[in-house]
Scaffold this motif. Structure first.
Motif, PDB file in Angstrom:
ATOM      1  N   LYS A 127       0.979  -1.178   0.099  1.00  0.00           N
ATOM      2  CA  LYS A 127       0.070  -0.099  -0.103  1.00  0.00           C
ATOM      3  C   LYS A 127       0.786   1.210   0.021  1.00  0.00           C
ATOM      4  CE  LYS A 127      -3.000   0.715   3.051  1.00  0.00           C
ATOM      5  NZ  LYS A 127      -3.960   0.527   4.235  1.00  0.00           N
ATOM      6  N   ALA A 128       0.437   1.989  -0.965  1.00  0.00           N
ATOM      7  CA  ALA A 128       1.388   3.469  -0.992  1.00  0.00           C
ATOM      8  C   ALA A 128       0.866   4.212   0.485  1.00  0.00           C
ATOM      9  CB  ALA A 128       0.650   4.189  -1.989  1.00  0.00           C
ATOM     10  N   PRO A 129       1.629   5.110   0.870  1.00  0.00           N
ATOM     11  CA  PRO A 129       1.580   5.907   2.175  1.00  0.00           C
ATOM     12  C   PRO A 129       0.495   6.918   1.903  1.00  0.00           C
ATOM     13  CG  PRO A 129       3.715   6.310   1.411  1.00  0.00           C
ATOM     14  CD  PRO A 129       3.172   5.056   0.566  1.00  0.00           C
ATOM     15  N   ARG A 130      -0.444   7.106   2.916  1.00  0.00           N
ATOM     16  CA  ARG A 130      -1.582   7.986   2.796  1.00  0.00           C
ATOM     17  C   ARG A 130      -1.170   9.294   2.332  1.00  0.00           C
ATOM     18  NH1 ARG A 130      -6.545   9.329   6.573  1.00  0.00           N
ATOM     19  NH2 ARG A 130      -6.087  11.630   6.435  1.00  0.00           N
ATOM     20  N   GLY A 131      -0.041   9.710   2.611  1.00  0.00           N
ATOM     21  CA  GLY A 131       0.156  11.054   2.205  1.00  0.00           C
ATOM     22  C   GLY A 131       0.505  11.396   0.659  1.00  0.00           C
ATOM     23  N   VAL A 132       0.953  10.364   0.047  1.00  0.00           N
ATOM     24  CA  VAL A 132       0.746  10.249  -1.551  1.00  0.00           C
ATOM     25  C   VAL A 132      -0.680  10.620  -2.109  1.00  0.00           C
ATOM     26  CG1 VAL A 132       1.201   8.707  -3.494  1.00  0.00           C
ATOM     27  CG2 VAL A 132       2.894   8.546  -1.532  1.00  0.00           C
ATOM     28  N   TYR A 133      -1.464  10.005  -1.461  1.00  0.00           N
ATOM     29  CA  TYR A 133      -2.910  10.327  -1.994  1.00  0.00           C
ATOM     30  C   TYR A 133      -3.348  11.518  -1.466  1.00  0.00           C
ATOM     31  CZ  TYR A 133      -3.410   5.038  -2.577  1.00  0.00           C
ATOM     32  OH  TYR A 133      -3.066   3.967  -2.719  1.00  0.00           O
ATOM     33  N   VAL A 134      -2.961  12.143  -0.484  1.00  0.00           N
ATOM     34  CA  VAL A 134      -3.192  13.533  -0.380  1.00  0.00           C
ATOM     35  C   VAL A 134      -2.564  14.384  -1.272  1.00  0.00           C
ATOM     36  CG1 VAL A 134      -3.279  15.324   1.318  1.00  0.00           C
ATOM     37  CG2 VAL A 134      -3.855  12.917   2.231  1.00  0.00           C
ATOM     38  N   ARG A 135      -1.420  14.186  -1.558  1.00  0.00           N
ATOM     39  CA  ARG A 135      -0.626  15.082  -2.366  1.00  0.00           C
ATOM     40  C   ARG A 135      -1.012  15.054  -3.872  1.00  0.00           C
ATOM     41  NH1 ARG A 135       5.000  13.261  -1.485  1.00  0.00           N
ATOM     42  NH2 ARG A 135       4.298  12.588   0.661  1.00  0.00           N
ATOM     43  N   VAL A 136      -1.361  13.846  -4.393  1.00  0.00           N
ATOM     44  CA  VAL A 136      -1.758  13.688  -5.589  1.00  0.00           C
ATOM     45  C   VAL A 136      -3.388  14.406  -5.690  1.00  0.00           C
ATOM     46  CG1 VAL A 136      -2.961  12.030  -7.357  1.00  0.00           C
ATOM     47  CG2 VAL A 136      -0.947  11.634  -6.319  1.00  0.00           C
ATOM     48  N   PHE A 137      -4.113  14.076  -4.658  1.00  0.00           N
ATOM     49  CA  PHE A 137      -5.408  14.931  -4.716  1.00  0.00           C
ATOM     50  C   PHE A 137      -5.292  16.263  -4.819  1.00  0.00           C
ATOM     51  CE2 PHE A 137      -8.958  16.829  -2.353  1.00  0.00           C
ATOM     52  CZ  PHE A 137     -10.078  16.376  -3.111  1.00  0.00           C
ATOM     53  N   ILE A 138      -4.396  17.007  -4.064  1.00  0.00           N
ATOM     54  CA  ILE A 138      -4.025  18.419  -3.950  1.00  0.00           C
ATOM     55  C   ILE A 138      -3.691  18.861  -5.470  1.00  0.00           C
ATOM     56  CG2 ILE A 138      -2.558  20.107  -3.154  1.00  0.00           C
ATOM     57  CD1 ILE A 138      -2.606  18.738  -0.120  1.00  0.00           C
ATOM     58  N   TYR A 139      -2.749  18.101  -5.914  1.00  0.00           N
ATOM     59  CA  TYR A 139      -2.276  18.235  -7.215  1.00  0.00           C
ATOM     60  C   TYR A 139      -3.339  18.448  -8.392  1.00  0.00           C
ATOM     61  CZ  TYR A 139       2.568  17.624  -5.427  1.00  0.00           C
ATOM     62  OH  TYR A 139       3.578  17.985  -4.736  1.00  0.00           O
ATOM     63  N   VAL A 140      -4.207  17.426  -8.225  1.00  0.00           N
ATOM     64  CA  VAL A 140      -5.290  17.516  -9.174  1.00  0.00           C
ATOM     65  C   VAL A 140      -6.519  18.371  -9.090  1.00  0.00           C
ATOM     66  CG1 VAL A 140      -7.517  15.869  -9.974  1.00  0.00           C
ATOM     67  CG2 VAL A 140      -5.255  14.719  -9.413  1.00  0.00           C
ATOM     68  N   VAL A 141      -6.500  18.582  -7.942  1.00  0.00           N
ATOM     69  CA  VAL A 141      -7.409  19.883  -7.698  1.00  0.00           C
ATOM     70  C   VAL A 141      -6.859  21.126  -7.877  1.00  0.00           C
ATOM     71  CG1 VAL A 141      -8.502  21.281  -5.928  1.00  0.00           C
ATOM     72  CG2 VAL A 141      -8.707  18.800  -5.952  1.00  0.00           C
TER      73      VAL A 141
END
Length: 51
Positions: A18-32
């Motif tokens: 599993k990727a660390p949770r911070g990766v998902y948060v960062r990708v979400f911020i970049y997409v937004v």
């Protein structure tokens, strides 16, 4: 007298699946952020065309 301890199994290599949770948060911020930037740019283009 032989040692009675059970045979030690070799330690399994740690594999992170599993990727660390911070990766998902960062990708979400970049997409937004990119969507907001594109919307702002298209608003500027619209404003420039209507003048």
């Amino acid at each position: 007298m032989p040692d009675q301890t059970p045979q030690e199994r070799p330690a399994r290599a740690y594999v992170e699946t599993k990727a660390p949770r911070g990766v998902y948060v960062r990708v979400f911020i970049y997409v937004v952020a990119t969507h907001v930037l594109l919307a702002f740019l298209s608003l500027l283009v619209y404003a420039a065309k209507t003048r």
